[in-house]
Design a protein around this motif. Structure first.
Motif, mmCIF file in Angstrom:
data_model
loop_
_atom_site.group_PDB
_atom_site.id
_atom_site.type_symbol
_atom_site.label_atom_id
_atom_site.label_comp_id
_atom_site.label_asym_id
_atom_site.label_seq_id
_atom_site.Cartn_x
_atom_site.Cartn_y
_atom_site.Cartn_z
ATOM 1 N N VAL A 36 -3.387 -1.979 8.751
ATOM 2 C CA VAL A 36 -3.310 -0.521 8.767
ATOM 3 C C VAL A 36 -3.222 -0.031 7.324
ATOM 4 O O VAL A 36 -2.627 -0.683 6.468
ATOM 5 C CB VAL A 36 -2.127 0.036 9.601
ATOM 6 C CG1 VAL A 36 -2.293 -0.284 11.063
ATOM 7 C CG2 VAL A 36 -0.799 -0.461 9.098
ATOM 8 N N LEU A 37 -3.847 1.078 7.090
ATOM 9 C CA LEU A 37 -3.869 1.708 5.782
ATOM 10 C C LEU A 37 -3.066 2.997 5.896
ATOM 11 O O LEU A 37 -3.320 3.799 6.807
ATOM 12 C CB LEU A 37 -5.322 2.002 5.402
ATOM 13 C CG LEU A 37 -5.620 2.423 3.980
ATOM 14 C CD1 LEU A 37 -5.197 1.336 2.987
ATOM 15 C CD2 LEU A 37 -7.113 2.701 3.829
ATOM 16 N N THR A 38 -2.081 3.169 5.017
ATOM 17 C CA THR A 38 -1.216 4.349 5.094
ATOM 18 C C THR A 38 -1.246 5.141 3.792
ATOM 19 O O THR A 38 -1.463 4.587 2.713
ATOM 20 C CB THR A 38 0.249 3.959 5.385
ATOM 21 O OG1 THR A 38 0.786 3.259 4.268
ATOM 22 C CG2 THR A 38 0.359 3.120 6.639
ATOM 23 N N PRO A 93 -8.915 6.555 0.538
ATOM 24 C CA PRO A 93 -7.956 5.451 0.435
ATOM 25 C C PRO A 93 -7.289 5.328 -0.933
ATOM 26 O O PRO A 93 -6.356 4.536 -1.097
ATOM 27 C CB PRO A 93 -8.795 4.213 0.753
ATOM 28 C CG PRO A 93 -10.188 4.601 0.468
ATOM 29 C CD PRO A 93 -10.294 6.085 0.677
ATOM 30 N N LYS A 94 -7.722 6.112 -1.902
ATOM 31 C CA LYS A 94 -7.130 6.037 -3.237
ATOM 32 C C LYS A 94 -5.622 6.289 -3.149
ATOM 33 O O LYS A 94 -5.175 7.284 -2.580
ATOM 34 C CB LYS A 94 -7.769 7.070 -4.164
ATOM 35 C CG LYS A 94 -7.249 7.012 -5.575
ATOM 36 C CD LYS A 94 -7.953 8.010 -6.465
ATOM 37 C CE LYS A 94 -7.429 7.906 -7.881
ATOM 38 N NZ LYS A 94 -8.145 8.840 -8.766
ATOM 39 N N GLY A 95 -4.844 5.351 -3.693
ATOM 40 C CA GLY A 95 -3.390 5.479 -3.711
ATOM 41 C C GLY A 95 -2.702 5.041 -2.428
ATOM 42 O O GLY A 95 -1.482 5.128 -2.309
ATOM 43 N N ALA A 96 -3.471 4.550 -1.455
ATOM 44 C CA ALA A 96 -2.898 4.164 -0.159
ATOM 45 C C ALA A 96 -2.266 2.767 -0.234
ATOM 46 O O ALA A 96 -2.483 2.007 -1.174
ATOM 47 C CB ALA A 96 -3.983 4.186 0.916
ATOM 48 N N LEU A 98 -1.899 -0.800 2.011
ATOM 49 C CA LEU A 98 -2.484 -1.553 3.104
ATOM 50 C C LEU A 98 -1.472 -2.587 3.596
ATOM 51 O O LEU A 98 -0.900 -3.320 2.802
ATOM 52 C CB LEU A 98 -3.762 -2.260 2.662
ATOM 53 C CG LEU A 98 -4.473 -2.921 3.839
ATOM 54 C CD1 LEU A 98 -5.889 -2.426 3.952
ATOM 55 C CD2 LEU A 98 -4.423 -4.417 3.735
ATOM 56 N N TYR A 99 -1.250 -2.608 4.909
ATOM 57 C CA TYR A 99 -0.374 -3.580 5.567
ATOM 58 C C TYR A 99 -1.270 -4.497 6.389
ATOM 59 O O TYR A 99 -2.091 -4.016 7.171
ATOM 60 C CB TYR A 99 0.624 -2.874 6.487
ATOM 61 C CG TYR A 99 1.569 -1.957 5.758
ATOM 62 C CD1 TYR A 99 2.843 -2.400 5.398
ATOM 63 C CD2 TYR A 99 1.208 -0.659 5.428
ATOM 64 C CE1 TYR A 99 3.721 -1.560 4.725
ATOM 65 C CE2 TYR A 99 2.070 0.182 4.759
ATOM 66 C CZ TYR A 99 3.329 -0.273 4.407
ATOM 67 O OH TYR A 99 4.197 0.555 3.741
ATOM 68 N N SER A 100 -1.095 -5.814 6.210
ATOM 69 C CA SER A 100 -1.967 -6.759 6.894
ATOM 70 C C SER A 100 -1.170 -7.952 7.393
ATOM 71 O O SER A 100 -0.236 -8.404 6.725
ATOM 72 C CB SER A 100 -3.052 -7.239 5.926
ATOM 73 O OG SER A 100 -3.897 -8.181 6.537
ATOM 74 N N THR A 101 -1.570 -8.463 8.578
ATOM 75 C CA THR A 101 -0.885 -9.628 9.120
ATOM 76 C C THR A 101 -1.784 -10.444 10.032
ATOM 77 O O THR A 101 -2.686 -9.899 10.665
ATOM 78 C CB THR A 101 0.388 -9.219 9.880
ATOM 79 O OG1 THR A 101 1.142 -10.386 10.201
ATOM 80 C CG2 THR A 101 0.080 -8.443 11.137
#
Length: 162
Positions: A36-38, A93-96, A98-101
């Motif tokens: 997810v990208l936040t 997405p600049k400055g976001a 990213l959570y990955s698993t």
């Protein structure tokens, strides 16, 4: 690398859990990965690994030498799909973050394959700020440049072929 604590840890657990849920959309026979990208406390993009609509048949990754990196796989990476999802929804997405698993048997975790040269290039190009992954029994955050350097180092150490 920063080991997350306090509010950052609470936020990481929430978003990694969401990434694990997103990974369930994957039809990959080898692994399930979610991302997810936040940005500004909101999810702007979601992604899972695998082909778009149907299983790769036969699975190319299962046919190749296990010392070869997954860049040879035709499936889209979860992180890549999360960035595209954000862009398709009109988010920059600049400055976001990213959570990955990786997910296996309902549990999320990280492996050394979290450091991916392909995804690292995409993070740099889209100007993502940081990458958060579970690591052993903690959650860690990498500045995108540090993540890139580690990905490159892993690529060289393993003599991966792209």
């Amino acid at each position: 690398m920063v080991t997350l604590e306090g509010q950052d840890l609470k936020e990481a657990k929430k978003y990694i859990k969401k990434a694990a849920e997103v990974s369930e959309k994957s039809i990959c026979a080898v692994s399930k990965i979610g991302a997810v990208l936040t940005k500004n406390g909101k999810i702007i993009g979601e992604g899972f690994n695998g082909p778009s609509e149907k299983a790769c048949s036969p699975c190319l990754f299962s046919l190749i030498n296990k010392d070869v990196k997954t860049e040879l796989c035709f499936a889209m990476h979860a992180e890549e799909r999360a960035i595209l999802d954000a862009l398709e929804k009109g988010h920059d997405p600049k400055g976001a973050t990213l959570y990955s698993t990786y997910v296996k048997n309902g549990n999320f975790f990280s492996t050394e394959d979290s450091f991916c040269a392909h995804c690292s290039r995409m993070f740099l190009e889209s100007e993502i700020k940081e990458v958060v992954i579970p690591s052993k029994e903690e959650f860690v955050s990498y500045d995108v440049n540090e993540f890139y350097d580690l990905s490159f180092d892993k690529f060289i150490q393993k003599k991966y072929i792209m």
